[in-house]
Scaffold this motif. Structure first.
Motif, mmCIF file in Angstrom:
data_model
loop_
_atom_site.group_PDB
_atom_site.id
_atom_site.type_symbol
_atom_site.label_atom_id
_atom_site.label_comp_id
_atom_site.label_asym_id
_atom_site.label_seq_id
_atom_site.Cartn_x
_atom_site.Cartn_y
_atom_site.Cartn_z
ATOM 1 N N UNK A 98 -5.781 -4.368 2.226
ATOM 2 C CA UNK A 98 -5.556 -3.122 2.969
ATOM 3 C C UNK A 98 -5.462 -3.381 4.471
ATOM 4 N N UNK A 99 -6.141 -4.423 4.936
ATOM 5 C CA UNK A 99 -6.167 -4.712 6.373
ATOM 6 C C UNK A 99 -4.804 -5.115 6.909
ATOM 7 N N UNK A 100 -3.945 -5.702 6.089
ATOM 8 C CA UNK A 100 -2.628 -6.137 6.572
ATOM 9 C C UNK A 100 -1.472 -5.596 5.715
ATOM 10 N N UNK A 101 -1.764 -4.650 4.856
ATOM 11 C CA UNK A 101 -0.750 -4.174 3.920
ATOM 12 C C UNK A 101 0.414 -3.483 4.623
ATOM 13 N N UNK A 102 1.624 -3.771 4.133
ATOM 14 C CA UNK A 102 2.819 -3.083 4.625
ATOM 15 C C UNK A 102 2.995 -1.727 3.963
ATOM 16 N N UNK A 103 2.205 -1.430 2.950
ATOM 17 C CA UNK A 103 2.257 -0.158 2.224
ATOM 18 C C UNK A 103 0.829 0.252 1.865
ATOM 19 N N UNK A 104 0.070 0.625 2.879
ATOM 20 C CA UNK A 104 -1.371 0.858 2.723
ATOM 21 C C UNK A 104 -1.681 1.923 1.673
ATOM 22 N N UNK A 105 -0.914 3.006 1.633
ATOM 23 C CA UNK A 105 -1.181 4.071 0.669
ATOM 24 C C UNK A 105 -1.009 3.568 -0.764
ATOM 25 N N UNK A 106 0.066 2.807 -0.989
ATOM 26 C CA UNK A 106 0.284 2.242 -2.312
ATOM 27 C C UNK A 106 -0.823 1.250 -2.670
ATOM 28 N N UNK A 107 -1.254 0.461 -1.712
ATOM 29 C CA UNK A 107 -2.347 -0.482 -1.964
ATOM 30 C C UNK A 107 -3.609 0.244 -2.397
ATOM 31 N N UNK A 108 -3.934 1.341 -1.695
ATOM 32 C CA UNK A 108 -5.154 2.081 -2.027
ATOM 33 C C UNK A 108 -5.084 2.695 -3.419
ATOM 34 N N UNK A 109 -3.951 3.303 -3.748
ATOM 35 C CA UNK A 109 -3.825 3.975 -5.048
ATOM 36 C C UNK A 109 -3.816 2.964 -6.184
ATOM 37 N N UNK A 110 -3.013 1.918 -6.049
ATOM 38 C CA UNK A 110 -2.908 0.953 -7.145
ATOM 39 C C UNK A 110 -4.167 0.106 -7.263
ATOM 40 N N UNK A 111 -4.914 -0.067 -6.166
ATOM 41 C CA UNK A 111 -6.172 -0.791 -6.286
ATOM 42 C C UNK A 111 -7.161 -0.014 -7.139
#
Length: 473
Positions: A98-111
């Motif tokens: 999440x700290x360097x994600x280019x798609x933070x929202x997608x990272x949060x949901x899919x995590x």
């Protein structure tokens, strides 16, 4: 001549101990969890995205509500040291991205999806024995196959037209890939269409059918009751597998058969030297098989009706690799699956008018998301699982001086499932998300926490034996 005696030589017969209602309900809930993992797309297609998300979230909360009190009441300490720490490290790395994600929202949901699958895998491995886990997989897969047959039959014989999923943005004249069920069950024998089943995807249906063949076959070899019924279910799974038309599944079927033959051959080795010779034979077979597959690649693909780009996968892999090399060390951020409404993925790779939601190769997908670091972690996860599952199957159960205990049929399950997942991972990203990841985590934890299966009636298994105590003089 029978005589009555006031001093019987044995206790009178008693009824077998019945399972508690709570444990029966727990096993039923486990079946629901496994079915929902296998048929997750069934819930999306039936309830829509919002309804499916609410249902799967409720299952996750239900698992927490059931498991936490059980952990508080258990007598033996929880085997924290036996947890699959490499797999948990991958989950932690996905969260840190999440700290360097280019798609933070997608990272949060899919995590959250990844964390839920991890939780369910550890939960199932903790609360179920090996045979209960095998039985749970069997029942869940029967539901998947049964619903697939009924849905395909209803669409083909009653509805007489394809069935669309419960989407709100379906175009007026959709591409056939939009359909939930196309209604091809009653097609002519010489020109049959692909079946998608209740899961709405032919490739997913095919790999689940192969998993069903593995589970049903292990249950049948374990001399479980109702062998005729189980043979019928195996025939249903084989029929749906062939009608799914998945080349990946057919290749996985061959690999699983080879692995099964290797395990049975290794079990016949009577000495370390015989094992060494067999390992050399296996290495030679792998090298020759890989070389033949490369040399005859075009002919084999033509034989199964596929082109050189594996039905568009070549273009997908090229696009993913180009983006992945922009951040080769830590990747662009976790995203399994890709959310099609995220601007980073919407319209990036389109196949038949549908935005692709994974890289169709789990290694490329991990490289895109978490870079070389993520690839090393996932490689470690599967290497550890392959190692443990192999020796779990080829070594005899042993915890004392006795070395002639019979092999346990249930021990065939992990290596065959892992072989299937590794082959699937070459053209799909399923092994690193949802039910694939749940199986990886569950089997990794179960083998470490319970490396011995029940050894039969009249003989206690290793965990039940108490250590011998020497008397002080």
């Amino acid at each position: 001549m029978t005589q009555l005696s006031r001093y019987p030589v044995a206790d009178p017969p008693t009824a077998p101990e019945r399972e508690t209602t709570g444990h029966l309900l727990l096993r039923a809930y486990a079946v629901l969890v496994v079915f929902s993992a296998f048929a997750h797309s069934f819930w999306w297609n039936l309830l829509g995205f919002a309804g499916g998300a609410v249902f799967l979230a409720a299952l996750t909360l239900g698992t927490v509500a059931i498991w936490v009190p059980r952990l508080a009441r258990r007598r033996a300490p929880f085997p924290w040291r036996r947890l699959p720490w490499l797999a948990l490290g991958y989950v932690a790395l996905a969260l840190v991205s999440l700290a360097w994600s280019s798609w933070a929202a997608t990272t949060a949901v899919t995590w959250l999806l990844l964390a839920a699958a991890t939780l369910q895998g550890v939960f199932l491995a903790d609360v179920l024995t090996w045979r209960e886990l095998l039985r749970c997989l069997e029942i869940a897969l029967r539901w998947v196959l049964g619903l697939s047959v009924l849905l395909e039959l209803w669409v083909a014989a009653v509805r007489h037209r394809p069935l669309l999923p419960n989407f709100t943005d379906v175009p007026p004249h959709p591409d056939p890939h939009w359909y939930w069920v196309r209604g091809n069950l009653l097609d002519p024998v010489l020109d049959p269409g692909r079946l998608q089943g209740a899961v709405g995807n032919a490739n997913l249906l095919g790999i689940l059918c192969l998993l069903a063949l593995i589970v049903f076959g292990v249950r049948l070899a374990d001399r479980a009751p109702s062998p005729v019924v189980r043979a019928v279910w195996m025939a249903v799974a084989a029929f749906l597998l062939l009608r799914s038309g998945s080349v990946t599944t057919l290749v996985a079927l061959v690999v699983v058969a080879v692995v099964l033959g290797a395990i049975l051959l290794m079990r016949r080795a009577r000495s370390p030297r015989a094992r060494t010779r067999r390992y050399a034979l296996f290495a030679a077979v792998v090298v020759v098989g890989a070389a033949l597959a490369l040399l005859l690649r075009d002919r084999l693909l033509a034989l199964v009706g596929r082109g050189e780009d594996l039905t568009g996968r070549g273009a997908i892999w090229s696009a993913v690799l180009d983006r992945a090399t922009e951040r080769p060390v830590v990747g662009h951020g976790f995203a399994s699956p890709w959310l099609p409404w995220d601007p980073a993925f919407d319209g990036w790779i389109v196949d038949h008018g549908i935005t692709v939601f994974h890289a169709h190769d789990m290694w490329l997908d991990v490289f895109l998301q978490l870079g070389a670091l993520g690839v090393l972690v996932v490689l470690g996860v599967f290497a550890a699982l392959v190692w443990r599952s192999w020796f779990f199957a080829v070594d005899r159960p042993r915890w004392d001086i006795r070395a002639d205990r019979p092999y346990q049929t249930v021990s065939l399950l992990p290596p065959l499932v892992v072989a299937m997942l590794l082959v699937q991972g070459l053209t799909e990203s399923g092994p690193i998300m949802l039910w694939g990841w749940m199986l990886v985590v569950g089997l990794s934890f179960k083998i470490k926490a319970a490396p011995l299966v029940d050894v039969g009636a009249g003989e206690a298994s290793a965990p039940e034996r108490r250590p011998l105590r020497t008397r002080r003089r």
